[in-house]
Scaffold this active site. Structure first.
Site, PDB file in Angstrom:
ATOM      1  N   ASP A  20       0.863  -1.178   0.000  1.00 15.80           N
ATOM      2  CA  ASP A  20       0.000   0.000   0.000  1.00 15.80           C
ATOM      3  C   ASP A  20       0.908   1.239   0.000  1.00 15.80           C
ATOM      4  O   ASP A  20       2.104   1.144   0.301  1.00 15.80           O
ATOM      5  CB  ASP A  20      -0.887  -0.051   1.251  1.00 15.80           C
ATOM      6  CG  ASP A  20      -1.653   1.235   1.472  1.00 15.80           C
ATOM      7  OD1 ASP A  20      -2.326   1.690   0.527  1.00 15.80           O
ATOM      8  OD2 ASP A  20      -1.570   1.797   2.588  1.00 15.80           O
ATOM      9  N   ASP A  22      -0.205   5.180   0.880  1.00 16.69           N
ATOM     10  CA  ASP A  22      -0.438   6.172   1.941  1.00 16.69           C
ATOM     11  C   ASP A  22      -0.609   5.480   3.304  1.00 16.69           C
ATOM     12  O   ASP A  22      -1.432   4.586   3.449  1.00 16.69           O
ATOM     13  CB  ASP A  22      -1.698   6.980   1.633  1.00 16.69           C
ATOM     14  CG  ASP A  22      -1.548   7.803   0.370  1.00 16.69           C
ATOM     15  OD1 ASP A  22      -1.379   9.019   0.474  1.00 16.69           O
ATOM     16  OD2 ASP A  22      -1.588   7.208  -0.726  1.00 16.69           O
ATOM     17  N   ASP A 197      -2.059  -0.428   5.894  1.00 17.49           N
ATOM     18  CA  ASP A 197      -2.416   0.189   7.178  1.00 17.49           C
ATOM     19  C   ASP A 197      -3.919   0.321   7.408  1.00 17.49           C
ATOM     20  O   ASP A 197      -4.358   0.503   8.534  1.00 17.49           O
ATOM     21  CB  ASP A 197      -1.820   1.600   7.275  1.00 17.49           C
ATOM     22  CG  ASP A 197      -2.474   2.571   6.297  1.00 17.49           C
ATOM     23  OD1 ASP A 197      -2.493   2.267   5.086  1.00 17.49           O
ATOM     24  OD2 ASP A 197      -3.002   3.602   6.748  1.00 17.49           O
TER      25      ASP A 197
HETATM   26 MG    MG Z   1      -3.020   3.180   3.274  1.00 14.23          MG
END
Ligand code: MG
Length: 251
Positions: A20, A22, A197
Site C-alpha cells: 500500500d 499512503d 495500514d
Molecule cells: Mg493506506
C-alpha cells in the site's frame, strides 16, 4: 487476552511484495495531493524490485497515473483505485469502462461537499473519494450522504478508510488485485506479502493469508486479518530498506 502482534519474519528470497502507499510507504497528509515522498523512496523500491526478481507491486486507492507519478522514475506494476485498474509487470494496463451511475453519485456528493466546508470530493474518473480529514465533525453526515447516493446504484459500494469514504464499483478490491498479479510473472510461484495500514487493506491481508503468505499491518494494533505488525511508516521504511539491502537516509 490477545497476544501482541509480532514483527514480520525475515524476508525470504521468494517473496512477492504488495505494498500500500499512503500510511504504509509514506505518511498520510491533510489532502491527497499534499503528501511528501522521501527522495530516497523510488530508489528503495527499485532496489527491492531488483533483489526480488521484479516482484514488487504497489496497491493503492490512488489512480495508476498518480501512483506512478509519485514513485517516478521507478515504474512498478501497480493496482490503482483499490484493484479496479492494474498495470502488469509487462506494462499492460487493465482498466474497465465506467459503470453507469457514477455521474449521479458525483452530482449528489458535489452538492454535499459544497455545503460542508472542509469536505473535499476527489474525482478519480472511475471512482470517487469524499475526504473529511479537514472537517472531522462531518463524518456522520458524510457517511449518510455517501450511503444514500450509493444505495441508488447497486453497481457501486462504499469503502470506509481513514477520514475518507471511497465510492467504487463492487467486485474489485485489493485482494482481487493481489490474486490477479499472483497468476502472472514475475509474481507466480512466489510467497505473497501484503503490507498495509487501513481497512481497505484487509482484503489484501485476507488474500495473502489464503495463499500461505505474509500479512503485515503498519500502525497501532487493532482488529485485523494481518498476522504481523510494524509500528509506523518510519518502521516500515526502515524494514523495507533492510530487505532491499540499501541504506535508508530517512525522510
Ligand atoms: Mg493506506
Amino acid at each position: 487476552m490477545r497476544h501482541p502482534m509480532p514483527p514480520p519474519p525475515s524476508p525470504a528470497s521468494d517473496w512477492a511484495w504488495f505494498l500500500d502507499v499512503d500510511g504504509t510507504l509514506i505518511d498520510i497528509a491533510p489532502t491527497p495531493s499534499a503528501i511528501h515522498i522521501p527522495p530516497a523512496m523510488p530508489g528503495l523500491l527499485s532496489a527491492l524490485a531488483f533483489r526480488f526478481g521484479g516482484a514488487v507491486a504497489l496497491v493503492s486507492g490512488r489512480t495508476l497515473d498518480n501512483i506512478r507519478m509519485l514513485v517516478a522514475p521507478f515504474r512498478p506494476p501497480a493496482a490503482g483505485m483499490h484493484g479496479l485498474e492494474r498495470v502488469t509487470a509487462g506494462g499492460v494496463v487493465i482498466r474497465p469502462s465506467e459503470a453507469s451511475g457514477l455521474d449521479d453519485i458525483r452530482d449528489r456528493l458535489r452538492i454535499f461537499a459544497t455545503a460542508h466546508e472542509g469536505v473535499i470530493i476527489e474525482d478519480k474518473g472511475l471512482t470517487l473519494a469524499l475526504h473529511y480529514r479537514l472537517a472531522p465533525a462531518c463524518e456522520d453526515s458524510a457517511r449518510r450522504a455517501v450511503e444514500d447516493s450509493v444505495s441508488r446504484h447497486p453497481a457501486f459500494r462504499m469503502l470506509a478508510g481513514k477520514m475518507v469514504f471511497e465510492i467504487a464499483p463492487a467486485g474489485c478490491d485489493k485482494g482481487t488485485a493481489v490474486r490477479a498479479f499472483m497468476d502472472e510473472p514475475p509474481f507466480a510461484g512466489r510467497i505473497p506479502v501484503f503490507v498495509g495500514d487501513d481497512v481497505t487493506d484487509e482484503h489484501g491481508f485476507a488474500a495473502v493469508n489464503d495463499m500461505g503468505g505474509v500479512s503485515i499491518l503498519v500502525g497501532e494494533e487493532r482488529a485485523t486479518a494481518a498476522r504481523f505488525r510494524l509500528a509506523d511508516v518510519g518502521a516500515c521504511q526502515a524494514w523495507l530498506a533492510e530487505a532491499a539491502g540499501t541504506a535508508w537516509g530517512g525522510r
